[in-house]
Enzyme design. Structure first.
Site, PDB file in Angstrom:
ATOM      1  N   GLN A   4       0.931  -1.210   0.094  1.00  0.00           N
ATOM      2  CA  GLN A   4       0.076   0.147  -0.053  1.00  0.00           C
ATOM      3  C   GLN A   4       0.984   1.302   0.102  1.00  0.00           C
ATOM      4  OE1 GLN A   4      -3.659  -0.431   0.482  1.00  0.00           O
ATOM      5  NE2 GLN A   4      -3.289  -2.590  -0.044  1.00  0.00           N
ATOM      6  N   CYS A   5       2.284   1.209  -0.615  1.00  0.00           N
ATOM      7  CA  CYS A   5       3.042   2.273  -0.534  1.00  0.00           C
ATOM      8  C   CYS A   5       3.149   2.840  -2.125  1.00  0.00           C
ATOM      9  CB  CYS A   5       4.500   1.723  -0.087  1.00  0.00           C
ATOM     10  SG  CYS A   5       5.643   3.000  -0.064  1.00  0.00           S
ATOM     11  N   GLY A   6       3.351   4.352  -1.783  1.00  0.00           N
ATOM     12  CA  GLY A   6       3.755   5.248  -3.140  1.00  0.00           C
ATOM     13  C   GLY A   6       4.684   4.465  -3.957  1.00  0.00           C
TER      14      GLY A   6
END
Length: 170
Positions: free
Chosen positions: A37-39
């Protein structure tokens, strides 16, 4: 066994099996902490591309999901495996671990501490921090998350390590 390399560590696979890192002896490794769920999560595709670029050579990527930064890895076990399928990962995705702080996995304690690894003082500051390991299991470099896996900097260092003569002292 030489205390200055990663071969003394055991890690767990997504299916719960124990894996000794001596399994990767004589290979160049890129070890990276990941999060779904990270950029920086699009780097998963770049890791797949990087692995393809060095296909057939003694190179492997080891990915360790971690929830240590911004709670960006809520997935566990089978759900992590399904997430990896979306990217057609061609490298081992290992079980979720802590990569910093007092509960960090012993491997990450070693990777981030120059007193232990003899070379690098750099604990992960965010997801997709990368450590480069030579054929002797020694930490030789690290890359911050903003350094893309397919960057020329990373690719050149991997290529150099793959062509470098291996030391025989173990």
């Amino acid at each position: 066994m030489d205390a200055g390399n990663i071969y003394r560590f055991n890690v767990e696979t997504l299916n719960g099996a124990q894996l000794n890192l001596a399994h990767y002896k004589n290979k160049v490794l890129l070890i990276v902490n990941t999060a779904s769920q990270c950029g920086f999560t699009p780097q998963m595709s770049e890791l797949v591309e990087l692995k393809k670029q060095f296909e057939g050579q003694d190179f492997e990527i080891l990915a360790f999901p971690s929830n240590d930064f911004g709670n960006q890895e809520p997935l566990e076990g089978e759900a992590l495996g399904q997430f990896c399928e979306r990217f057609d990962t061609n490298f081992p995705m290992l079980d979720k671990i802590h990569v910093r702080g007092p509960y960090a996995h012993p491997l990450y304690q070693f990777l981030s501490d120059k007193k232990q690894n003899g070379r690098v003082n750099a604990s992960p500051r965010w997801n997709f921090h990368k450590y480069l390991i030579d054929r002797n299991g020694r930490v030789v470099d690290f890359f911050y998350p903003f350094t893309k896996p397919v960057s020329s900097r990373i690719r050149k260092k991997i290529a150099h390590l793959l062509t470098e003569k291996q030391l025989t002292a173990q």
